[in-house]
Design a protein around this motif. Structure first.
Motif, short mmCIF file in Angstrom:
data_model
loop_
_atom_site.label_atom_id
_atom_site.label_comp_id
_atom_site.label_asym_id
_atom_site.label_seq_id
_atom_site.Cartn_x
_atom_site.Cartn_y
_atom_site.Cartn_z
N PRO A 184 75.41 -80.03 -76.11
CA PRO A 184 74.53 -80.89 -75.30
C PRO A 184 73.49 -80.05 -74.58
O PRO A 184 73.75 -78.91 -74.19
CB PRO A 184 75.50 -81.53 -74.29
N LYS A 185 72.32 -80.64 -74.44
CA LYS A 185 71.22 -79.99 -73.70
C LYS A 185 70.90 -80.84 -72.48
O LYS A 185 70.64 -82.05 -72.61
CB LYS A 185 69.98 -79.88 -74.59
N LEU A 186 70.94 -80.24 -71.31
CA LEU A 186 70.64 -80.96 -70.08
C LEU A 186 69.17 -81.36 -70.05
O LEU A 186 68.28 -80.52 -70.19
CB LEU A 186 70.98 -80.08 -68.87
N LEU A 187 68.92 -82.65 -69.83
CA LEU A 187 67.55 -83.16 -69.71
C LEU A 187 67.19 -83.49 -68.27
O LEU A 187 66.13 -83.13 -67.77
CB LEU A 187 67.38 -84.44 -70.55
N ILE A 188 68.08 -84.25 -67.62
CA ILE A 188 67.83 -84.84 -66.31
C ILE A 188 69.08 -84.66 -65.46
O ILE A 188 70.19 -84.85 -65.96
CB ILE A 188 67.52 -86.35 -66.43
N PHE A 189 68.93 -84.31 -64.19
CA PHE A 189 70.04 -84.29 -63.26
C PHE A 189 69.61 -84.95 -61.95
O PHE A 189 68.41 -85.20 -61.74
CB PHE A 189 70.57 -82.87 -63.04
N TRP A 190 70.61 -85.25 -61.09
CA TRP A 190 70.36 -86.05 -59.89
C TRP A 190 69.55 -87.31 -60.24
O TRP A 190 68.67 -87.73 -59.50
CB TRP A 190 69.65 -85.24 -58.81
N ALA A 191 69.84 -87.86 -61.40
CA ALA A 191 69.31 -89.13 -61.92
C ALA A 191 67.84 -89.07 -62.33
O ALA A 191 67.44 -89.80 -63.24
CB ALA A 191 69.51 -90.26 -60.91
N SER A 192 67.04 -88.22 -61.69
CA SER A 192 65.61 -88.27 -61.97
C SER A 192 64.92 -86.90 -61.96
O SER A 192 63.69 -86.85 -62.13
CB SER A 192 64.90 -89.19 -60.97
N THR A 193 65.66 -85.84 -61.75
CA THR A 193 65.06 -84.49 -61.73
C THR A 193 65.08 -83.92 -63.15
O THR A 193 66.14 -83.75 -63.74
CB THR A 193 65.83 -83.56 -60.79
N ARG A 194 63.90 -83.64 -63.65
CA ARG A 194 63.79 -83.10 -65.01
C ARG A 194 64.15 -81.62 -65.02
O ARG A 194 63.69 -80.84 -64.19
CB ARG A 194 62.37 -83.31 -65.54
#
Lengths: 121, 113
Positions: B50-60
């Motif tokens: 998996p590759k992280l795209l977005i965290f904290w719902a809206s932080t790119r």
């Protein structure tokens, strides 16, 4: 740049213990706040969190697996490991190691490439 | 356990069009003391982690193209790809990290029409 690499046997017999190691490069597993985790993904299925260990040795387990799973670190080798005992075919999966940036209640930014473990006689 | 449910299970979108993937949690993943939603989005291509795209719902995540955006709060979230590119064909997963065990949605397969 932080890199993680899983290693271990690709084939394990039912009822035996699965043992995997994640070797970390480009950073120390003892770095304050870092947490190190294992995830798995059965073929063609979704992702499941297995366990996490903190820089200080605190451990966290998925309750669905807790009775069979042990996570540990080897700071001398900059590695952390996973053992799953009494395996069955349901434990067949690609196992990934990963890092949580700050604590267990976080996303995972860095992932290993994964290693496929098949449980079969 | 917090159950994450994604919709749809799969979708096909034309190049240059908008793609929208939804994720609903069985309880709120918003933590009021720090005003954050404990929700991430990942992209996974065959044979890759998996590759992280977005965290904290809206932080790119740095390096992720700005056509990817996350929105929502509480228990309802959306991943939007504003103008689909060929390389965006993949599986997409949401994950909550509000409570243990950490849990993922079942995944959404995005194909190019």
């Amino acid at each position: 740049q932080l890199q993680l690499q899983e290693s271990g046997p690709g084939l394990v017999k039912p009822s035996e213990t699965l043992s995997l190691t994640c070797t970390v490069s480009g950073g120390s597993i003892s770095t304050t706040h870092y947490h190190w985790g294992w995830f798995r993904q059965p073929p063609g299925k979704g992702l499941e969190w297995v366990a996490t260990i903190s820089y200080s040795g605190s451990t966290y387990y998925n309750p669905s697996l807790e009775s069979r799973v042990t996570i540990a670190t080897d700071t001398s080798k900059n590695q952390f490991s996973l053992e799953v005992s009494s395996v069955t075919a349901a434990d067949t999966a690609v196992y990934y190691c990963a890092r949580h940036p700050y604590n267990i209640y976080e996303f995972s930014r860095n992932w290993g490439q994964g290693t496929l473990v098949t449980v079969s006689s | 356990d917090i159950v994450m449910t994604q919709s749809p299970d799969s979708l096909a979108v034309s190049l240059g069009e908008r793609a929208t993937i939804n994720c609903k949690s069985s309880q709120s993943v918003f933590y009021s003391p720090n005003n954050k939603d404990y929700l991430a989005w990942y992209q996974q291509k065959p044979g890759q982690p998996p590759k992280l795209l977005i965290f904290w719902a809206s932080t790119r995540e740095p390096g992720v193209p700005d056509r990817f955006s996350g929105s929502g709060s509480g228990a309802d979230f959306t991943l939007t790809i504003s103008s689909l590119q060929a390389e965006d064909a993949a599986l997409y997963y949401c994950q909550q990290y509000y409570g243990l065990p950490l849990t993922f949605g079942q995944g959404t397969r995005l194909d190019i029409k």
